[in-house]
Write an enzyme that holds these catalytic residues in place. Structure first.
Site, PDB file in Angstrom:
ATOM      1  N   ASN A 107     -42.068  34.289  -5.112  1.00  0.00           N
ATOM      2  CA  ASN A 107     -41.316  34.507  -3.873  1.00  0.00           C
ATOM      3  C   ASN A 107     -39.816  34.576  -4.136  1.00  0.00           C
ATOM      4  OD1 ASN A 107     -43.509  34.795  -2.272  1.00  0.00           O
ATOM      5  ND2 ASN A 107     -43.377  32.811  -1.273  1.00  0.00           N
ATOM      6  N   CYS A 149     -42.176  32.566   5.044  1.00  0.00           N
ATOM      7  CA  CYS A 149     -42.285  32.221   3.619  1.00  0.00           C
ATOM      8  C   CYS A 149     -40.976  32.361   2.849  1.00  0.00           C
ATOM      9  CB  CYS A 149     -43.355  33.064   2.954  1.00  0.00           C
ATOM     10  SG  CYS A 149     -44.992  32.663   3.562  1.00  0.00           S
ATOM     11  N   ARG A 172     -49.878  38.532   1.811  1.00  0.00           N
ATOM     12  CA  ARG A 172     -48.808  39.037   2.675  1.00  0.00           C
ATOM     13  C   ARG A 172     -49.373  39.192   4.068  1.00  0.00           C
ATOM     14  NH1 ARG A 172     -48.563  44.655   0.008  1.00  0.00           N
ATOM     15  NH2 ARG A 172     -50.752  44.071  -0.128  1.00  0.00           N
ATOM     16  N   LEU A 221     -37.569  47.396  -2.587  1.00  0.00           N
ATOM     17  CA  LEU A 221     -36.173  47.813  -2.741  1.00  0.00           C
ATOM     18  C   LEU A 221     -35.700  48.505  -1.465  1.00  0.00           C
ATOM     19  CD1 LEU A 221     -35.514  49.312  -6.299  1.00  0.00           C
ATOM     20  CD2 LEU A 221     -34.742  47.139  -5.356  1.00  0.00           C
TER      21      LEU A 221
HETATM   22  C1  UDX Z   1     -44.373  36.967   1.314  1.00  0.00           C
HETATM   23  C2  UDX Z   1     -44.863  37.395  -0.077  1.00  0.00           C
HETATM   24  O1  UDX Z   1     -44.783  38.827  -0.186  1.00  0.00           O
HETATM   25  C3  UDX Z   1     -46.271  36.931  -0.280  1.00  0.00           C
HETATM   26  O2  UDX Z   1     -46.731  37.273  -1.585  1.00  0.00           O
HETATM   27  C4  UDX Z   1     -46.304  35.431  -0.105  1.00  0.00           C
HETATM   28  O3  UDX Z   1     -47.619  34.933  -0.274  1.00  0.00           O
HETATM   29  C5  UDX Z   1     -45.772  35.026   1.253  1.00  0.00           C
HETATM   30  O4  UDX Z   1     -44.469  35.565   1.436  1.00  0.00           O
HETATM   31  P1  UDX Z   1     -44.740  37.873   3.803  1.00  0.00           P
HETATM   32  O5  UDX Z   1     -43.885  36.742   4.276  1.00  0.00           O
HETATM   33  O6  UDX Z   1     -46.002  38.176   4.532  1.00  0.00           O
HETATM   34  O7  UDX Z   1     -45.176  37.625   2.285  1.00  0.00           O
HETATM   35  O8  UDX Z   1     -43.824  39.172   3.857  1.00  0.00           O
HETATM   36  P2  UDX Z   1     -43.276  40.282   2.850  1.00  0.00           P
HETATM   37  O9  UDX Z   1     -44.084  41.498   2.950  1.00  0.00           O
HETATM   38  O10 UDX Z   1     -43.040  39.713   1.508  1.00  0.00           O
HETATM   39  O11 UDX Z   1     -41.865  40.574   3.555  1.00  0.00           O
HETATM   40  C6  UDX Z   1     -40.893  39.547   3.667  1.00  0.00           C
HETATM   41  C7  UDX Z   1     -39.641  40.028   4.341  1.00  0.00           C
HETATM   42  O12 UDX Z   1     -38.900  40.870   3.475  1.00  0.00           O
HETATM   43  C8  UDX Z   1     -39.849  40.821   5.624  1.00  0.00           C
HETATM   44  O13 UDX Z   1     -38.912  40.380   6.598  1.00  0.00           O
HETATM   45  C9  UDX Z   1     -39.568  42.250   5.209  1.00  0.00           C
HETATM   46  O14 UDX Z   1     -39.096  43.028   6.274  1.00  0.00           O
HETATM   47  C10 UDX Z   1     -38.506  42.047   4.155  1.00  0.00           C
HETATM   48  N1  UDX Z   1     -38.418  43.135   3.174  1.00  0.00           N
HETATM   49  C11 UDX Z   1     -39.490  43.429   2.370  1.00  0.00           C
HETATM   50  C12 UDX Z   1     -37.246  43.878   3.041  1.00  0.00           C
HETATM   51  O15 UDX Z   1     -36.263  43.620   3.743  1.00  0.00           O
HETATM   52  N2  UDX Z   1     -37.184  44.871   2.110  1.00  0.00           N
HETATM   53  C13 UDX Z   1     -38.240  45.181   1.305  1.00  0.00           C
HETATM   54  O16 UDX Z   1     -38.114  46.082   0.495  1.00  0.00           O
HETATM   55  C14 UDX Z   1     -39.424  44.441   1.450  1.00  0.00           C
END
Ligand code: UDX
Length: 443
Positions: free
Chosen positions: A217, A269, A157, A259
């Site tokens: 993902n 991603c 992440r 959540l």
């Molecule tokens: C993600 C996966 O978590 C990771 O395992 C993979 O290797 C690459 O893609 P990343 O893109 O760094 O990682 O971000 P992540 O922390 O997963 O957040 C993704 C998006 O979801 C962000 O925009 C975040 O704000 C949003 N999000 C996350 C929410 O809206 N609510 C949540 O509860 C969690």
């Protein structure tokens, strides 16, 4: 044992992997085609914001374990273990992944190999890619050189990239079961220190390993869209999605992480990976299995529109001629990445509807400006909030979560705060005379 490792790609994934492999004691060469990125990395500067990575980079450059180059010839002579960490963006105008960078690494590297090699793919790819690349590598390798292709998906992440690489939840390795080779043995050497710490290590076939990443993902995206769908229902029924999430999250089968309802997921991603997954399932004739992901994508995109509506309501029905402060532009906190960022997208939509938008983000101003040059960018919270009719928090940076209303009480025109990430304490703002509104919560 020290391995000689080459990592192709020096983006979030490649640069982190290269530095972390050196941190494990290996000799590492990072290879990229972008001279600007290489120059920065060579001088000890990380070309993007990733907490903790600069120290790992500097320590290993100084120790002489880590170097960078743009030469595939040098890479082929130096290494016998190769990692592919280049990007697989969404193709323009369609859902599928663009594999040209991954293909290009294999096409350029393999004819130059001078000794037997194991190539590990780490990039997120459509299932079937590794088998295809393996064939390609075997066809292109010089006579007498044995090249094996395996898949070792990355789950890091942004914001936790170093920790996720050095203390992963699990390691997954896909090997070509029709051609048993050395990949597992080599991976055990590379990751010996992690395995000694009892990190779960799953060895499987190529297709399963590729699917593990896309499935993970897809699940995360679904979990976020699930709670955002609940937010829509909460909005329609005057319920509170944050309490709902806490309450269902206590059920260990559900779990509270991922959540958080709000403006939804973005980044380099999740959005493109779920789309590439749908496209690939379609090619395989299994499209029905993933039609729900289209809804996951729809729910996610709807949150952005909903946030704009909330702002429009809050300023009296029309954005035309209003001033709006947008706090946060990165797709999530502790990152300067603005790829498919919901925050920037919303800022852009607000501007299109006639608002004058002032954006502040602690780390992503440069990247934001490159993507959305027509928005105006402030250098701090107070500057962004000057004369604002509404203040929108769209990325939950700590600076915003902990902000006291008194910081901006005097500079705004109207005390209206809109929480796109449900990251503020409504009571704190309301008791200071602010109108607070969050997504999926009572007005
Ligand atoms: C993600 C996966 O978590 C990771 O395992 C993979 O290797 C690459 O893609 P990343 O893109 O760094 O990682 O971000 P992540 O922390 O997963 O957040 C993704 C998006 O979801 C962000 O925009 C975040 O704000 C949003 N999000 C996350 C929410 O809206 N609510 C949540 O509860 C969690």
């Amino acid at each position: 044992m020290t391995c000689r490792i080459v990592v192709f790609g020096t983006g979030y994934l490649g640069a982190t992997h290269a530095a972390c492999m050196a941190e494990l004691g290996h000799e590492v060469l990072g290879v990229d085609v972008d001279p600007a990125k290489l120059a920065k990395l060579e001088s000890g500067e990380v070309p993007f914001y990733e907490p903790g990575l600069d120290e790992v980079l500097k320590r290993n450059l100084d120790a002489g374990r880590l170097r960078f180059s743009d030469s595939y010839k040098e890479a082929a002579e130096f290494g016998d273990i190769f990692f592919i960490g280049v990007g697989t963006p969404q193709k323009k105008g369609e859902f599928a992944a663009d594999l040209r960078f991954v293909d290009s690494v294999v096409d350029t590297l393999t004819p130059l190999l001078t000794k037997d090699a194991v190539i590990f793919g780490k990039s997120t790819v459509p299932v079937g890619t590794a088998a295809r690349l393996g064939e390609r590598a075997r066809a292109l390798a010089p006579q007498g050189v044995d090249v094996e292709l395996a898949w070792n998906p990355e789950f890091l992440r942004e914001g936790f990239a170093v920790q996720d690489t050095l203390e992963p939840d699990r390691l997954v390795l896909g090997v070509d079961t029709e051609r048993p080779g050395r990949a597992e043995e080599v991976a055990r050497e590379v990751y010996a220190k992690l395995l000694a710490n009892r990190v779960p290590f799953l060895v499987t076939d190529l297709a399963t390993s590729e699917l593990v990443k896309t499935a993970a993902n897809a699940f995360l995206a679904t979990k976020i869209s699930f709670i955002n769908a609940m937010a829509e229902v909460c909005e329609a029924s005057s319920a509170d999605v944050t309490v709902l999430a806490d309450a269902i999250g206590y059920d260990a089968r559900i779990g509270r992480r991922f959540l958080n309802a709000g403006i939804g997921f973005g980044g380099g991603c999740l959005p493109k990976d779920i789309r590439a997954f749908m496209a690939r399932a379609g090619e395989l004739g299994a499209d029905q299995a993933l039609t729900f992901l289209r809804e996951v994508d729809n729910i996610n995109m709807r949150r952005r529109t909903r946030m704009v509506e909330l702002a429009r309501d809050a300023v009296g029905g029309s954005l035309l001629g209003t001033r709006v402060a947008v706090l946060g532009a990165a797709f999530k906190p502790d990152s300067d990445d603005v790829r498919d960022s919901p925050a920037l997208n919303i800022a852009g939509q607000m501007q299109l509807q006639g608002a004058s938008v002032s954006v502040y983000d602690p780390k992503s101003a440069e990247n934001s400006r490159a993507l959305f040059p027509t928005l105006s960018y402030a250098t701090d919270v107070v500057g962004a909030c000057e004369g604002a009719d509404a203040v929108m928090v769209l990325t939950e940076w700590r600076e915003f979560r902990e902000m006291q209303p008194s910081l901006i009480d005097k500079v705004v025109r109207n005390k209206v705060i809109l929480d796109g990430r449900n990251c503020l304490d409504p009571a704190r703002w309301r008791s200071s005379g602010w109108e607070y509104r969050g997504l999926g919560r009572r007005a």
